[in-house]
Design a protein around this motif. Structure first.
Motif, PDB file in Angstrom:
ATOM      1  N   THR A  56     -11.217   8.437   4.922  1.00  0.00           N
ATOM      2  CA  THR A  56     -10.210   9.513   4.882  1.00  0.00           C
ATOM      3  C   THR A  56     -10.005  10.005   3.457  1.00  0.00           C
ATOM      4  OG1 THR A  56      -8.474   7.811   4.751  1.00  0.00           O
ATOM      5  CG2 THR A  56      -9.006   8.679   6.938  1.00  0.00           C
ATOM      6  N   ARG A  57     -11.089  10.012   2.701  1.00  0.00           N
ATOM      7  CA  ARG A  57     -10.975  10.199   1.254  1.00  0.00           C
ATOM      8  C   ARG A  57     -10.511  11.606   0.873  1.00  0.00           C
ATOM      9  NH1 ARG A  57     -11.910   7.109  -2.713  1.00  0.00           N
ATOM     10  NH2 ARG A  57     -12.213   7.937  -4.794  1.00  0.00           N
ATOM     11  N   ASP A  58      -9.493  11.657   0.010  1.00  0.00           N
ATOM     12  CA  ASP A  58      -8.987  12.898  -0.565  1.00  0.00           C
ATOM     13  C   ASP A  58      -8.360  12.533  -1.904  1.00  0.00           C
ATOM     14  OD1 ASP A  58      -7.690  15.225  -1.308  1.00  0.00           O
ATOM     15  OD2 ASP A  58      -6.988  15.696   0.713  1.00  0.00           O
TER      16      ASP A  58
ATOM     17  N   GLU B 212      -0.706   6.242   6.993  1.00  0.00           N
ATOM     18  CA  GLU B 212      -1.203   7.614   6.872  1.00  0.00           C
ATOM     19  C   GLU B 212      -0.275   8.426   5.972  1.00  0.00           C
ATOM     20  OE1 GLU B 212      -2.709  11.259   9.794  1.00  0.00           O
ATOM     21  OE2 GLU B 212      -1.995   9.341  10.636  1.00  0.00           O
ATOM     22  N   GLY B 213      -0.864   9.249   5.123  1.00  0.00           N
ATOM     23  CA  GLY B 213      -0.089  10.086   4.220  1.00  0.00           C
ATOM     24  C   GLY B 213       0.110   9.500   2.844  1.00  0.00           C
ATOM     25  N   THR B 214      -0.233   8.235   2.653  1.00  0.00           N
ATOM     26  CA  THR B 214      -0.070   7.593   1.350  1.00  0.00           C
ATOM     27  C   THR B 214      -1.301   7.820   0.480  1.00  0.00           C
ATOM     28  OG1 THR B 214      -1.010   5.510   2.135  1.00  0.00           O
ATOM     29  CG2 THR B 214       1.388   5.790   2.336  1.00  0.00           C
ATOM     30  N   ALA B 215      -1.154   7.536  -0.818  1.00  0.00           N
ATOM     31  CA  ALA B 215      -2.293   7.623  -1.739  1.00  0.00           C
ATOM     32  C   ALA B 215      -3.370   6.627  -1.336  1.00  0.00           C
ATOM     33  CB  ALA B 215      -1.823   7.345  -3.162  1.00  0.00           C
ATOM     34  N   ALA B 216      -2.954   5.440  -0.896  1.00  0.00           N
ATOM     35  CA  ALA B 216      -3.927   4.424  -0.487  1.00  0.00           C
ATOM     36  C   ALA B 216      -4.745   4.933   0.694  1.00  0.00           C
ATOM     37  CB  ALA B 216      -3.209   3.126  -0.112  1.00  0.00           C
TER      38      ALA B 216
ATOM     39  N   ARG C  99       0.180  12.192  -4.805  1.00  0.00           N
ATOM     40  CA  ARG C  99       1.109  11.178  -4.303  1.00  0.00           C
ATOM     41  C   ARG C  99       1.487  10.182  -5.411  1.00  0.00           C
ATOM     42  NH1 ARG C  99       3.964  12.082  -0.042  1.00  0.00           N
ATOM     43  NH2 ARG C  99       4.227   9.820   0.099  1.00  0.00           N
ATOM     44  N   LEU C 100       0.508   9.775  -6.197  1.00  0.00           N
ATOM     45  CA  LEU C 100       0.778   8.794  -7.249  1.00  0.00           C
ATOM     46  C   LEU C 100       1.588   9.404  -8.388  1.00  0.00           C
ATOM     47  CD1 LEU C 100      -2.632   6.890  -7.324  1.00  0.00           C
ATOM     48  CD2 LEU C 100      -0.431   6.021  -6.519  1.00  0.00           C
TER      49      LEU C 100
ATOM     50  N   LEU D  56       0.802  -1.223   0.000  1.00  0.00           N
ATOM     51  CA  LEU D  56       0.000   0.000   0.000  1.00  0.00           C
ATOM     52  C   LEU D  56       0.838   1.278   0.000  1.00  0.00           C
ATOM     53  CD1 LEU D  56      -2.951  -0.958   2.376  1.00  0.00           C
ATOM     54  CD2 LEU D  56      -2.898  -0.911  -0.120  1.00  0.00           C
ATOM     55  N   GLY D  57       2.154   1.146  -0.119  1.00  0.00           N
ATOM     56  CA  GLY D  57       2.983   2.336  -0.261  1.00  0.00           C
ATOM     57  C   GLY D  57       2.797   2.947  -1.642  1.00  0.00           C
TER      58      GLY D  57
END
Length: 407
Positions: free
Chosen positions: A121-123, A110-114, A130-131, A72-73
């Motif tokens: 925590t949708r954004d 926390e802080g990843t695109a996933a 991030r991707l 999930l990174g």
């Protein structure tokens, strides 16, 4: 070493298959007109139940047994492989396309695109940033094609794609799937204690694995919520005081099982009336299924011993009446010993075939699986207690005694 290499993918496929049943049972009440597929549109997919069978949700299912955040990174192989699967679809830029879900036992850091694509925590804008950064900065050759494909998409298509994606992280580990099935079936579990519940859930799993195998082998396209619900209700109806579940299928009886009964007393009884060839084989199959099924019922506390004894007494009483009628109807006075023996054997076969077709006696009112009563009659023919034993040949008592004493 090759076996160890295959263990991971095998566990993953099994998890994917089992998780699909959990998802179906959990969501079925909100999707009564939908069906689930395996390895058709995606790992797992929900689709409409109609001729087109268009998917409404595509799911990539990932099992990670060791790391809690594996895959999930922002530069993770799993993340980019999943994106590539969805980018290769013709509807990649369609905002009305199916919902895209990444289901994983891992937990998104926390802080990843996933993490930004989780429902809670949708954004989507942050996920896109991030991707894009990962696609440009990563040097991983294994994800290169996926990253290049992502960068090659039009900005509007990338945005549309990410708006359709949900990351469903922290899913149940393998060992909790059985508990999840029980919870989903709470109101349908049979009474009778833990043994009955265990038997019921085991049958649900067995049913699902057969269905899943058919889908994976291409023998069926999908399984609808309605079909599964109907099957579960029918199974529940068998766990009542007037019915019983059949858990020993015909295909569970092997040639080794059949050969095991060579020389058994009930087989000798059949030999006495020239009951041979395919008829003998089916008799042995009925016997094996019956005693195996009965053992499972008793072990699972689905059948009471006294109830079983009553059933056996009724079978024995039915046999007594028909056996005495057969003996009384024999006309042997004018026959040679050889001809008389042929008449006796034929009469014995007639008695046996009549009783094997009889449905007058059943273990429970609504249990109508014929193999059990047929197999029980063979079991009584092989009973160790002579007083409890039944038979088919008019002289079966004397013949068995002679064989036992070598006379």
């Amino acid at each position: 070493m090759a076996g160890h290499g295959a263990a991971g993918p095998a566990a993953g496929y099994l998890y994917q298959t089992d998780w699909a049943l959990v998802d179906l049972l959990r969501k079925g009440h909100t999707r009564p007109d939908q069906a689930i597929t395996l390895e058709l549109h995606d790992d797992v997919a929900w689709s409409e139940v109609d001729e087109a069978g268009d998917p409404v949700e595509l799911l990539q299912v990932k099992l990670h047994l060791k790391s809690t955040s594996a895959g999930l990174g922002d530069m993770a192989v799993d993340m980019w492989k999943t994106l590539k699967v969805w980018m290769d679809r013709t509807d990649v830029g369609d905002p009305q396309g199916p919902e895209l879900s990444l289901v994983t036992t891992s937990v998104a850091p926390e802080g990843t695109a996933a993490y930004a694509l989780r429902p809670a925590t949708r954004d989507a804008d942050l996920a896109l940033q991030r991707l894009l950064a990962a696609a440009e900065d990563s040097t991983n050759a294994e994800t290169q094609a996926s990253r290049e494909a992502f960068l090659g998409l039009a900005a509007s298509v990338r945005s549309t794609l990410l708006n359709r994606i949900r990351v469903l992280d922290g899913q149940l580990p393998v060992e909790d799937l059985d508990v999840a099935i029980r919870e989903s079936l709470t109101w349908g579990l049979p009474s009778g204690g833990a043994e009955a519940e265990n038997s019921f859930v085991a049958q649900v799993w067995h049913y699902w694995h057969r269905v899943a195998l058919d889908m994976l082998a291409g023998r069926r396209r999908s399984i609808s919520v309605t079909q599964v619900s109907s099957w579960v209700r029918d199974l529940r109806d068998r766990y009542t005081t007037e019915n019983l579940p059949t858990t020993v299928p015909l295909n569970s009886v092997t040639d080794e099982h059949i050969q095991f009964y060579d020389g058994a007393r009930f087989v000798i009884q059949l030999d006495l009336i020239d009951y041979a060839s395919n008829a003998l084989r089916t008799a042995i199959i009925d016997y094996h299924r019956a005693i195996t099924q009965e053992t499972e019922w008793l072990s699972d506390s689905l059948l009471d011993v006294q109830e079983l004894r009553t059933f056996e007494d009724e079978l024995r009483f039915e046999w007594t009446r028909e056996f005495e009628t057969m003996v009384q109807d024999l006309e042997l006075d004018a026959l040679s010993p050889e001809d008389a023996e042929a008449v006796k054997r034929k009469a014995g076969r007639g008695l046996l075939n009549y009783l094997l077709r009889s449905t007058a006696v059943s273990v429970r009112k609504h249990y109508h699986e014929g193999f059990y009563a047929r197999g029980k009659r063979h079991e009584l023919a092989g009973h160790d207690d002579e007083a409890q034993r039944i038979g088919w040949h008019p002289d079966f008592v004397e013949r068995l005694e002679a064989l036992a004493t070598g006379a």
